[in-house]
Design a protein around this motif. Structure first.
Motif, PDB file in Angstrom:
ATOM      1  N   UNK A 189       0.843  -1.213   0.000  1.00 51.60           N
ATOM      2  CA  UNK A 189       0.000   0.000   0.000  1.00 51.60           C
ATOM      3  C   UNK A 189       0.874   1.258   0.000  1.00 51.60           C
ATOM      4  N   UNK A 190       1.911   1.243   0.854  1.00 50.86           N
ATOM      5  CA  UNK A 190       2.813   2.405   0.907  1.00 50.86           C
ATOM      6  C   UNK A 190       3.476   2.653  -0.445  1.00 50.86           C
ATOM      7  N   UNK A 191       3.771   1.573  -1.158  1.00 51.43           N
ATOM      8  CA  UNK A 191       4.447   1.698  -2.452  1.00 51.43           C
ATOM      9  C   UNK A 191       3.475   1.921  -3.600  1.00 51.43           C
ATOM     10  N   UNK A 192       2.215   2.076  -3.287  1.00 49.06           N
ATOM     11  CA  UNK A 192       1.168   2.322  -4.291  1.00 49.06           C
ATOM     12  C   UNK A 192       1.066   1.198  -5.306  1.00 49.06           C
ATOM     13  N   UNK A 193       1.244  -0.018  -4.858  1.00 49.67           N
ATOM     14  CA  UNK A 193       0.975  -1.151  -5.747  1.00 49.67           C
ATOM     15  C   UNK A 193      -0.534  -1.144  -6.010  1.00 49.67           C
ATOM     16  N   UNK A 228      -2.608  -8.820  -4.098  1.00 46.45           N
ATOM     17  CA  UNK A 228      -2.626 -10.235  -3.713  1.00 46.45           C
ATOM     18  C   UNK A 228      -1.499 -11.001  -4.409  1.00 46.45           C
ATOM     19  N   UNK A 229      -1.385 -10.758  -5.711  1.00 44.17           N
ATOM     20  CA  UNK A 229      -0.372 -11.472  -6.484  1.00 44.17           C
ATOM     21  C   UNK A 229       1.040 -11.042  -6.051  1.00 44.17           C
ATOM     22  N   UNK A 230       1.207  -9.743  -5.830  1.00 48.31           N
ATOM     23  CA  UNK A 230       2.528  -9.227  -5.451  1.00 48.31           C
ATOM     24  C   UNK A 230       2.976  -9.822  -4.115  1.00 48.31           C
ATOM     25  N   UNK A 288       6.272 -13.776  -1.118  1.00 46.93           N
ATOM     26  CA  UNK A 288       6.350 -14.890  -0.160  1.00 46.93           C
ATOM     27  C   UNK A 288       7.039 -16.093  -0.798  1.00 46.93           C
ATOM     28  N   UNK A 289       6.672 -16.374  -2.067  1.00 41.63           N
ATOM     29  CA  UNK A 289       7.264 -17.527  -2.750  1.00 41.63           C
ATOM     30  C   UNK A 289       8.763 -17.318  -2.940  1.00 41.63           C
TER      31      UNK A 289
END
Lengths: 422, 257
Positions: free
Chosen positions: B108-112, B118-120, B125-126
């Protein structure tokens, strides 16, 4: 709702702070006492933040200090969002919980008031001003926490705000009273709210909240233009609103010059404020009994009018004025005594030179009103007065009315002498 | 996603100096960061962290110029942060957050964009092998897990410039090997800048090596060029360690002698 607010709603201090807030609202509302009118309900809501506001501000101070205490401010500086956005989402998530708890307390208060309140409505502007006060306390607490991120800051914020608002409460009718986040006053019938003062108070507190939130963001990034402009807007709004309040007289109420009544019955007709409809029948019964006892005497009465206490003005010619503050059955005996005192002009005994006269007047008031009355000091021996009272009490109802007719002037002026009586 | 395909140098430092009060932490550093893995080596206090903080915009130079080519020229400093990922030496966080919450918050901070979050998060994590720990509270993570989380949060916005400050610090040998694997997989398509104490990591990872000492660049080149500096009489057990010592100007008897 942004992702950050959703996360903070679940993970921030909001949930447990809301539980604490609900407990404090409960305590504050219990302490307020009976809620008998919509205005009482509104005032109770105004008072509900007395304990919770400072406590919520203390927790907000803890919340505001988190970023610096946990050193997470670097995440904000490396983010693509402004400091105002990240500060605002943290503050908003916390405030949502506490304001949600307050709204629940408001709903419960209004629901509890519902069966007792048959006239008027809760005052929305007054309630909005209370809500704005709570939000302002939270924002100020958050800013102070960010400014001084120590462990002792939260309790200090809570204590200072609690005593600060307490001091403000004792200065009602001063214009700056409305700068306080807490507003609660006893409503009397026929009073009209100064809604404009509440609107200005709500604007002032909203400006303070905005400025405090922006200042907290500026604390992390001093060069954020958006935070500085928001800070400026908040300060501007609060200064303008404070100037508006300073230009007024700071009064909660205006006494209505146009009196609204609900009247019922004949001989006598009893007129009460519409908010008192719930006790109208019992009051009518009491006042009708008074009219019956004085029938055929110079004190015969055809109309009773409830009027504002204090600056009540003159009743309609031929009518007797009485005051009643709360629409509750327990207040009816005192109201009956008050109406009798007004009918007989028994207040003149306060300046009567003779103790005996006051004792006789007391006996007359008790008979007419049908209520026991707290009379003059009985510790001073007054055999003459006692004899006169005994003699009056031994008379039958018809004879009492005849006695009152003969001694009408003495009753009105509280000036009985032995020779007059005999 | 925020990744921006740039050509040439992503970040250029020209005569950059940085001073903490009386201490000159960086002295006239000229450097260009381009696609691939750049390793910054140096002893404690050499100015590595200061250099990284300058690269990500946490601090600004006392003198000299710093230019970025991470996106359109009109980018503000805030917008530029969408293309940068940074894993600090010590990751600070709210311990009550879960791993997923934390990554979502950084996204959110990075404005994704909301539809890509969800995908990011899942990809981060992977890549850092944290999928099994997605729901775990941060207070319950071990030191090695926190290092991986630091890399995961730096990756969540698919940055063009990824800066990792001592990503292997405090890890045991097995964890270091795992971390190297993670970095190798993410370093091929972006500008990856790593500061490290561990000379061994370079062989497996770095396209380019910069050696800093007392705020000055004492070596800049690839691993083969660094290795060529190794001579008898410099300090270290391996060839790369001796080369590193030579780059720092440290002389002494080699233990292998």
């Amino acid at each position: 709702m942004t992702s950050s607010v959703r996360i903070e709603l679940r993970r921030g201090p909001g949930p447990w702070a809301a539980a604490l807030a609900l407990a404090l609202f409960y305590v504050a509302l219990r302490r307020y006492g009976a809620v008998l009118t919509w205005m009482d309900a509104t005032s109770a809501i105004g008072a509900s933040t007395q304990l919770c506001g400072p406590a919520a501000a203390g927790v907000a101070a803890y919340c505001g200090a988190r970023a610096l205490r946990r050193r997470t401010a670097s995440h904000h500086r490396l983010g693509a969002r402004t400091e105002l956005a990240s500060t605002g989402s943290e503050l908003a998530a916390y405030a949502l919980w506490v304001v949600g708890a307050w709204l629940a307390a408001v709903a419960v208060t209004l629901l509890a008031a519902w069966p007792n309140c048959s006239w008027g409505h809760p005052d929305v502007v007054w309630m909005l001003a209370s809500g704005a006060g709570l939000i302002a306390e939270i924002a100020v607490g958050y800013f102070v926490g960010r400014l001084v991120p120590t462990l002792i800051t939260p309790p200090v914020v809570a204590i200072v705000l609690f005593f600060g608002t307490g001091v403000m409460l004792s200065h009602v009718n001063a214009w700056w009273y409305f700068l306080s986040p807490l507003n609660s006053q006893l409503w009397l019938p026929f009073d009209s709210l100064r809604t404009s003062n509440f609107a200005l108070q709500a604007a002032f507190l909203t400006g303070v909240a905005l400025a405090a939130g922006a200042a907290a963001a500026v604390r992390l990034a001093r060069t954020e233009r958006v935070s500085l402009s928001t800070l400026g807007v908040g300060l501007f709004v609060s200064v303008i609103a404070a100037a508006g309040l300073a230009g007024g007289d700071g009064h909660f109420w205006t006494i209505d010059t146009h009196i609204e009544w609900r009247c019922s019955g004949h001989s006598p007709t009893v007129c009460v404020h519409p908010a008192f409809v719930t006790v109208e029948a019992q009051l009518n019964q009491q006042l009708t009994a008074i009219a019956a006892r004085t029938a055929g005497t110079p004190f015969q009465v055809e109309r009773f009018e409830q009027r504002p206490r204090g600056l009540g003005g003159t009743p309609t010619p031929g009518a007797v004025a009485f005051a009643m503050d709360v629409p509750v059955a327990a207040a009816i005996p005192d109201t009956a005594v008050g109406a009798t005192v007004a009918l007989l002009n028994a207040d003149s005994c306060q300046s009567a030179p003779r103790l005996s006269s006051a004792r006789v007047e007391q006996a007359v008031v008790e008979w007419v009103s049908g209520q026991a009355v707290l009379g003059p000091d009985r510790s001073t021996p007054d055999p003459v007065g006692d004899a006169l009272v005994d003699e009056f009490n031994r008379l039958g109802d018809q004879a009492k009315r005849g006695w009152m007719t003969r001694h009408a002037d003495a009753i009105r002026s509280c000036s009985f002498v032995v020779t007059e009586h005999r | 996603m925020a990744q921006y395909q740039h050509e040439g140098d992503a970040v250029t430092l020209d005569g950059v100096s940085f001073r903490y009060a009386k201490l000159l932490a960086l002295d006239d550093v000229t450097l260009a960061i381009r696609t691939g893995v750049t390793a910054i080596l140096g002893p404690n206090g050499a100015g590595k962290s200061t250099l990284l903080h300058l690269l990500v915009g946490l601090t600004t130079p006392t003198s000299g110029s710093l230019s970025f080519s991470l996106g359109p020229d009109s980018l503000t400093r805030r917008d530029r942060n969408r293309f940068i990922g940074f894993a600090p030496q010590t990751l600070d966080y709210y311990p009550n957050y879960s791993v997923t919450d934390f990554l979502r918050y950084i996204a959110w901070l990075k404005k994704v964009p909301a539809r890509s979050v969800d995908e990011a998060v899942e990809q981060s994590l992977i890549r850092t092998d944290l999928t099994q720990l997605a729901g775990r509270k941060l207070r319950a993570l071990s030191g090695g897990m926190v290092r991986r989380l630091a890399v995961a949060q730096a990756l969540v916005n698919e940055p063009s410039l990824l800066v990792l400050d001592e990503p292997a610090a405090g890890l045991d040998p097995e964890q270091r090997i795992e971390m190297r694997g993670i970095l190798r997989s993410i370093g091929s398509q972006r500008c990856l800048v790593i500061s490290t104490h561990h000379v061994d990591d370079l062989v497996a990872l770095a396209d380019r090596v910069i050696v800093l000492n007392e705020g000055r660049i004492t070596f800049s080149g690839d691993v083969a060029q660094l290795s060529a500096l190794a001579t008898r009489g410099t300090f270290g057990d391996t060839e790369l360690e001796r080369a590193y010592s030579a780059a720092l100007g440290i002389s002494g008897p080699s233990r292998s002698d």
